[in-house]
Design a protein around this motif. Structure first.
Motif, PDB file in Angstrom:
ATOM      1  N   THR A   5      29.426  46.204  27.396  1.00  0.00           N
ATOM      2  CA  THR A   5      29.191  44.906  28.194  1.00  0.00           C
ATOM      3  C   THR A   5      30.433  44.146  28.805  1.00  0.00           C
ATOM      4  O   THR A   5      30.724  44.100  29.760  1.00  0.00           O
ATOM      5  N   VAL A   6      31.715  44.691  27.989  1.00  0.00           N
ATOM      6  CA  VAL A   6      32.904  43.753  27.777  1.00  0.00           C
ATOM      7  C   VAL A   6      33.935  45.415  29.003  1.00  0.00           C
ATOM      8  O   VAL A   6      34.332  44.656  30.143  1.00  0.00           O
ATOM      9  N   LYS A   7      33.401  46.188  28.950  1.00  0.00           N
ATOM     10  CA  LYS A   7      33.796  47.402  30.165  1.00  0.00           C
ATOM     11  C   LYS A   7      32.972  46.868  31.259  1.00  0.00           C
ATOM     12  O   LYS A   7      33.530  47.149  32.532  1.00  0.00           O
ATOM     13  N   LEU A  12      34.062  44.608  36.572  1.00  0.00           N
ATOM     14  CA  LEU A  12      33.334  43.977  37.653  1.00  0.00           C
ATOM     15  C   LEU A  12      34.707  43.190  37.905  1.00  0.00           C
ATOM     16  O   LEU A  12      34.908  42.865  39.632  1.00  0.00           O
ATOM     17  N   SER A  13      35.622  42.764  37.114  1.00  0.00           N
ATOM     18  CA  SER A  13      37.401  41.858  37.352  1.00  0.00           C
ATOM     19  C   SER A  13      37.991  42.784  38.672  1.00  0.00           C
ATOM     20  O   SER A  13      38.103  42.459  39.089  1.00  0.00           O
ATOM     21  N   LEU A  14      38.075  44.068  37.878  1.00  0.00           N
ATOM     22  CA  LEU A  14      38.938  45.061  38.712  1.00  0.00           C
ATOM     23  C   LEU A  14      38.891  45.028  40.200  1.00  0.00           C
ATOM     24  O   LEU A  14      39.422  45.322  41.045  1.00  0.00           O
ATOM     25  N   ASN A  81      32.190  29.100  34.953  1.00  0.00           N
ATOM     26  CA  ASN A  81      34.110  28.743  34.360  1.00  0.00           C
ATOM     27  C   ASN A  81      33.934  30.055  33.624  1.00  0.00           C
ATOM     28  O   ASN A  81      35.001  29.941  33.442  1.00  0.00           O
ATOM     29  N   THR A  82      33.052  30.514  32.913  1.00  0.00           N
ATOM     30  CA  THR A  82      32.855  31.306  31.850  1.00  0.00           C
ATOM     31  C   THR A  82      33.201  32.331  32.472  1.00  0.00           C
ATOM     32  O   THR A  82      34.254  32.898  32.341  1.00  0.00           O
ATOM     33  N   THR A  83      32.658  32.687  33.783  1.00  0.00           N
ATOM     34  CA  THR A  83      32.907  33.909  34.617  1.00  0.00           C
ATOM     35  C   THR A  83      34.866  34.260  34.878  1.00  0.00           C
ATOM     36  O   THR A  83      35.641  35.374  35.113  1.00  0.00           O
ATOM     37  N   LEU A  84      34.689  32.934  35.546  1.00  0.00           N
ATOM     38  CA  LEU A  84      36.782  32.756  35.825  1.00  0.00           C
ATOM     39  C   LEU A  84      37.523  33.114  35.000  1.00  0.00           C
ATOM     40  O   LEU A  84      38.357  34.200  34.913  1.00  0.00           O
ATOM     41  N   GLU A  85      37.077  32.714  33.945  1.00  0.00           N
ATOM     42  CA  GLU A  85      37.885  32.701  32.304  1.00  0.00           C
ATOM     43  C   GLU A  85      37.992  33.830  32.130  1.00  0.00           C
ATOM     44  O   GLU A  85      39.389  34.667  31.572  1.00  0.00           O
ATOM     45  N   MET A  86      36.479  34.754  32.156  1.00  0.00           N
ATOM     46  CA  MET A  86      37.033  36.370  32.037  1.00  0.00           C
ATOM     47  C   MET A  86      37.516  37.003  33.060  1.00  0.00           C
ATOM     48  O   MET A  86      38.706  38.115  32.293  1.00  0.00           O
ATOM     49  N   THR A  87      37.889  37.086  34.053  1.00  0.00           N
ATOM     50  CA  THR A  87      38.168  37.691  34.984  1.00  0.00           C
ATOM     51  C   THR A  87      39.626  37.012  34.948  1.00  0.00           C
ATOM     52  O   THR A  87      40.651  38.087  35.325  1.00  0.00           O
TER      53      THR A  87
END
Length: 395
Positions: A5-7, A12-14, A81-87
């Motif tokens: 999940t983390v990968k 997606l972030s990169l 907000n959760t997605t942005l924090e992880m990004t």
């Protein structure tokens, strides 16, 4: 979260970062890693803050620049907000890897201030943008959530390994705390007021520490601990943290409080698949529920149940910061903890049946702590530091 999940999330972030580096062939030119400047970082932050998430088939093939144009054309939603924090976390980690391992000539501090989460939060405040699709929980839904998630089979494990996943729910429901407010409370912020032969425990919500950041001036408030939270073992937990000489109330990972949001959202999706806040349910156009719904519930409690000796609209606003779905208004200062707890205790068990849960928690802790070795320093009205909320603009 699992390693897979983390990968997937990191990929997606990169992908967003890669799209920015490639440019759009028009206004935004392609860039080389070694040529990036602080201006580019601010520009990239602004673009991510203005983009809409790829929530359906139509959007999946759009790049970062096209997602920005699409959101502006339909006045759509920004990333959560959760997605942005992880990004933010993933991109900072990637840059750290590049500058420390791949090319040590890169400026390792270049992305230190990269913060799309703050940028988007500020934009929402400026625009007074209210997500009208999010509704509060019904009492029946709250009871189902409590009975299913905090049942006898799971309560011991949750209280032992991730107590923040237990208390975050009740803090949001019974005190209206936002997840960022909840996550970065120091033990030194837990205080007591001695009055009328009573000891009233409260949290002095502030942003005096680097990690603490509140939404606005009104968010600087006192959170009196209501009777149900005491019966749910909150002071037991505080006592354990004090005994272990901890600085922070919760053990929040370096990546931030996204794990708390994820915990609750997964439970909500499992229990209420047709009304959980998912892309599919939003496309249908109906109302949805998520963790932020709990603050709406508290707002309903505090502004609808106008009973008790100390209730005034001004005191209600001091407790919540400001009513959910309204602008902040004039800062009314901190409520006296004794008055605040008197108002909250009028709600009893917040129209819920918590008897079974009280018994489970007491069985876990053996006995419920009602007092702590804390002295009243009479500082509940002291003004805390208010950080200036300034957005960064591209000229």
């Amino acid at each position: 979260a699992s390693s897979e999940t983390v990968k997937k999330r990191q990929k997606l972030s990169l992908k967003i970062f890669k799209e920015y580096m490639n440019g759009d062939g028009k206004e935004f030119k392609s860039k080389k890693i070694e040529d990036l400047t602080s201006f580019d970082v601010i520009e990239f932050e602004e673009l991510v803050s203005e983009a809409t998430p790829r929530i359906n088939r139509e959007l999946k093939n759009l790049n970062l620049f096209e997602l920005v144009e699409y959101r502006k054309s339909v006045n759509g939603l920004r990333y959560s907000n959760t997605t942005l924090e992880m990004t933010d976390h993933d991109i900072k980690d990637f840059w750290k890897f590049l500058s420390l391992i791949v090319d040590k000539n890169l400026d390792r501090d270049l992305f230190n201030n990269f913060n799309t989460l703050y940028n988007v939060t500020h934009k929402k405040v400026e625009e007074n943008r209210i997500d009208k699709q999010i509704r509060l929980f019904t009492n029946q839904e709250l009871q189902i959530y409590i009975n299913e998630v905090y049942d006898q089979a799971n309560i011991k494990r949750i209280l032992l390994s991730s107590p923040q996943n237990f208390y975050s729910f009740f803090f949001a429901l019974m005190l209206g705390t936002r997840i960022g407010e909840f996550s970065y409370i120091k033990l030194s912020d837990i205080k007591v007021q001695e009055i009328n032969n009573q000891r009233i425990y409260y949290i002095y919500l502030n942003e005096n520490d680097r990690l603490q950041s509140l939404k606005n001036e009104n968010a600087h408030r006192n959170l009196p601990i209501p009777e149900p939270l005491i019966k749910l073992g909150f002071l037991n937990y505080v006592k354990l943290r004090i005994r272990n000489e901890k600085k922070w109330l919760w053990d929040i990972p370096a990546s931030g409080y996204g794990s708390i949001s994820t915990f609750h959202q997964r439970k909500i999706q499992r229990l209420f698949p047709d009304i959980a806040d998912t892309a599919e349910n939003r496309i249908k156009g109906g109302n949805v529920i998520q963790f932020r719904s709990l603050r709406k519930n508290f707002s309903e409690y505090i502004f609808s149940n106008k009973s008790g000796k100390y209730y005034t609209e001004q005191n209600a606003k001091r407790l919540i910061g400001h009513e959910e779905g309204t602008s902040s208004g004039t800062y009314l200062g901190r409520i006296e903890p004794f008055i605040g707890k008197s108002i909250l205790d009028e709600f009893k068990d917040y129209s819920l049946d918590l008897t079974r849960l009280y018994d489970l928690v007491e069985n876990y802790y053996k006995n419920i702590v009602r007092d702590l070795d804390i002295k009243d320093k009479n500082d509940y009205m002291i003004t805390s530091t208010v950080k200036p909320k300034k957005s960064r603009k591209i000229k």
